[in-house]
Every structure is written in C-alpha cells, then in structure tokens.
Design a protein around this motif. Structure first.
Motif, PDB file in Angstrom:
ATOM      1  N   UNK A 199       0.841  -1.202   0.000  1.00  0.00           N
ATOM      2  CA  UNK A 199       0.000   0.000   0.000  1.00  0.00           C
ATOM      3  C   UNK A 199       0.873   1.248   0.000  1.00  0.00           C
ATOM      4  N   UNK A 200       1.915   1.251   0.832  1.00  0.00           N
ATOM      5  CA  UNK A 200       2.806   2.411   0.903  1.00  0.00           C
ATOM      6  C   UNK A 200       3.586   2.596  -0.396  1.00  0.00           C
ATOM      7  N   UNK A 201       4.027   1.491  -1.020  1.00  0.00           N
ATOM      8  CA  UNK A 201       4.746   1.622  -2.292  1.00  0.00           C
ATOM      9  C   UNK A 201       3.852   2.256  -3.345  1.00  0.00           C
ATOM     10  N   UNK A 202       2.625   1.784  -3.429  1.00  0.00           N
ATOM     11  CA  UNK A 202       1.724   2.329  -4.450  1.00  0.00           C
ATOM     12  C   UNK A 202       1.300   3.755  -4.117  1.00  0.00           C
ATOM     13  N   UNK A 203       1.155   4.049  -2.838  1.00  0.00           N
ATOM     14  CA  UNK A 203       0.850   5.428  -2.441  1.00  0.00           C
ATOM     15  C   UNK A 203       2.007   6.348  -2.802  1.00  0.00           C
ATOM     16  N   UNK A 204       3.230   5.876  -2.587  1.00  0.00           N
ATOM     17  CA  UNK A 204       4.401   6.672  -2.961  1.00  0.00           C
ATOM     18  C   UNK A 204       4.424   6.929  -4.461  1.00  0.00           C
ATOM     19  N   UNK A 205       4.033   5.928  -5.248  1.00  0.00           N
ATOM     20  CA  UNK A 205       3.983   6.118  -6.701  1.00  0.00           C
ATOM     21  C   UNK A 205       2.996   7.220  -7.073  1.00  0.00           C
ATOM     22  N   UNK A 206       1.880   7.298  -6.332  1.00  0.00           N
ATOM     23  CA  UNK A 206       0.900   8.366  -6.572  1.00  0.00           C
ATOM     24  C   UNK A 206       1.494   9.724  -6.202  1.00  0.00           C
ATOM     25  N   UNK A 207       2.156   9.783  -5.045  1.00  0.00           N
ATOM     26  CA  UNK A 207       2.716  11.056  -4.588  1.00  0.00           C
ATOM     27  C   UNK A 207       3.854  11.529  -5.482  1.00  0.00           C
ATOM     28  N   UNK A 208       4.582  10.598  -6.088  1.00  0.00           N
ATOM     29  CA  UNK A 208       5.660  10.982  -6.998  1.00  0.00           C
ATOM     30  C   UNK A 208       5.118  11.800  -8.172  1.00  0.00           C
ATOM     31  N   UNK A 209       3.875  11.547  -8.535  1.00  0.00           N
ATOM     32  CA  UNK A 209       3.241  12.317  -9.620  1.00  0.00           C
ATOM     33  C   UNK A 209       2.536  13.557  -9.072  1.00  0.00           C
ATOM     34  N   UNK A 210       1.792  13.399  -7.984  1.00  0.00           N
ATOM     35  CA  UNK A 210       0.940  14.476  -7.483  1.00  0.00           C
ATOM     36  C   UNK A 210       1.743  15.603  -6.840  1.00  0.00           C
ATOM     37  N   UNK A 211       2.742  15.267  -6.030  1.00  0.00           N
ATOM     38  CA  UNK A 211       3.501  16.313  -5.320  1.00  0.00           C
ATOM     39  C   UNK A 211       4.234  17.252  -6.277  1.00  0.00           C
ATOM     40  N   UNK A 212       4.943  16.754  -7.299  1.00  0.00           N
ATOM     41  CA  UNK A 212       5.549  17.701  -8.248  1.00  0.00           C
ATOM     42  C   UNK A 212       4.512  18.567  -8.961  1.00  0.00           C
ATOM     43  N   UNK A 213       3.354  17.959  -9.291  1.00  0.00           N
ATOM     44  CA  UNK A 213       2.297  18.750  -9.935  1.00  0.00           C
ATOM     45  C   UNK A 213       1.814  19.857  -9.008  1.00  0.00           C
TER      46      UNK A 213
END
Length: 266
Positions: free
Chosen positions: A155-169
């Motif tokens: 869950x944390x790995x996939x959440x991190x994958x989401x944040x890798x896109x959302x946070x820079x945006x």
C-alpha cells in the motif's frame, strides 16, 4: 528466527482453523525457509492428507514432464506493475494533473476567487490512492493481495507512486500561482495519511471518498461561495498541518495488520 509453536503448526496442518490471514502468511513464509519446521509439519499431516499430497505430486510431475519448457520471464516492467502501481491508476493520475492545471488557469483568470490550488491540494492524491489499492480497479488484486509480501508495504509503495506524480504537480501549481508551498504540500500529505489510517478500518477506497466529500462540503464549497479561504488554509494553520501530518504518519504502521485481510472493504 522465530519458529511457529507446535500448537500453531498443528492448527495450520488442520486447515488453519483459529489463525488469521496474517498468521497464515507468516507461517508460509517461514516454512519456505525452514526445513526443520517443514519436517515438523509433515509429521502432523493425517494419512489422508499425505496420500493426497503424494497423488498431487505424481500428477504434477507427469504434467511438467509432458509440458513444453516455459519461456515467460519476469521483466522489470512487470515487477514495477505488481509492486508499485496498477496500470489502471494512470488515467486517474492524468485527470488529477489536468484538474490541478485547470485550478492554475482559474486562479489566473479569476483572482477574486480563493486559491483553487490550495483548496484542491488536500484531495488531489485521494483518487490515485483509492485506485492504487482497490479490488475494483486492479484486475490482479486478489492474486497480489494474498501474497505474503502484500499488505501495508505494498500500500505504501503504491501510495508513494501516486505522490511521486501528485507532489511535483502541486509544487509547480503552487509556484505558478504564488501560493504557500507549505499549505499546498502539507494538507496533501496529511490527507494521504488519513486515507491510509481510516482505510485500514473501512477500506482505502471508502476512506478516500469519505474524506473528499467531507473536505468539499466543509471547506472547498464554503470557501468558493464566500470567496474567502477557510481558516484551515490560512498562513497561521501551517503548524497544525505539520502536527497532523506527523501524527498520521506515526499511526499508519499500527494499522499494518488490517491490510492483510481480503475482506477489508476495498
């Protein structure tokens, strides 16, 4: 290395009665690496079970000999897909980035409105997090969720994958509109943590939807209607968001066992 007790091995040999999912998976992982425990488990098997295993072994051996050699190999892309994201997540991330882009354009076109970037920041990662761990959106969810390596770590790995896109945006959107980066990024992280903590109890998807609805009703819509940012997004609220983010991050590991259950509402 902690070995399963004789009682636990006996329960496992009897079909796992009285053992939860996490205990069963931890036993199976241990048995893969411990020959002594495998011997102990074999000694507890009933004659009927032993006979069944012998017949299955013979059938599998015959099938393997008659089958062509496998040619499929695990590629790095396949490993990334299983551990870090589901491909069905990509459209949701694209929509999230597009919505943030629209927020930047509206902030520029209507300066009188409260910053839509700030108002959207807390809920920006929620669609991606909801899809990242959901039986409804990942065709291989049941296969992945039942592996010993699944659970909170995945869950944390996939959440991190989401944040890798959302946070820079969000970072780009915040810089473009001149909004506070702390009030852009911290609420995003806090709501991500809240989704995981609440998701351990009711399911990640339900938690994400519930938090998005509450934020929209309590903060986003009233702020737009009043043309003024809510007090929770004023500069003085930064410290509160820091505390909330740190507290939720600390609580998340305590919910680890709940993510090992297939009936977790996802």
């Amino acid at each position: 290395m902690t070995h399963p007790t004789t009682t636990i091995l006996a329960r496992y040999a009897d079909g796992g009665h009285g053992l939860d999912d996490a205990a069963l998976w931890s036993i199976e992982v241990h048995l893969d690496a411990c020959a002594n425990c495998r011997e102990s488990l074999a000694a507890k098997a009933t004659p009927a079970t032993t006979d069944l295993l012998d017949r299955v072994a013979v059938s599998l051996g015959q099938a393997i000999e008659a089958s062509p050699s496998p040619t499929w190999q695990c590629t790095p892309a396949a490993a990334v897909h299983r551990r870090w994201l589901a491909w069905t997540l990509l459209p949701w991330l694209a929509v999230t980035v597009a919505v943030l882009g629209c927020g930047v354009l509206l902030d520029s076109a209507e300066p009188s409105l409260p910053s839509l970037v700030l108002l959207l920041a807390p809920v920006a990662p929620l669609p991606g997090v909801a899809v990242a761990w959901s039986r409804r959106n990942d065709p291989a969810w049941e296969l992945i969720a039942t592996t010993p390596a699944a659970g909170l770590a995945m869950v944390l790995r996939r959440t991190l994958a989401v944040l890798v896109v959302v946070l820079p945006a969000l970072l780009v959107a915040g810089v473009s509109t001149g909004t506070s980066l702390a009030l852009t990024l911290l609420p995003c992280l806090a709501f991500t943590g809240a989704t995981l903590v609440l998701g351990a109890l009711i399911g990640v998807r339900r938690a994400a939807i519930g938090l998005a609805v509450v934020w929209s009703a309590a903060v986003l819509l009233p702020s737009v209607a009043a043309q003024s940012l809510s007090p929770v997004l004023q500069p003085g609220s930064t410290a509160d968001w820091v505390v909330a983010t740190v507290a939720l991050a600390a609580i998340t590991p305590l919910a680890a066992t709940h993510f090992h259950r297939l009936t977790s509402g996802n």
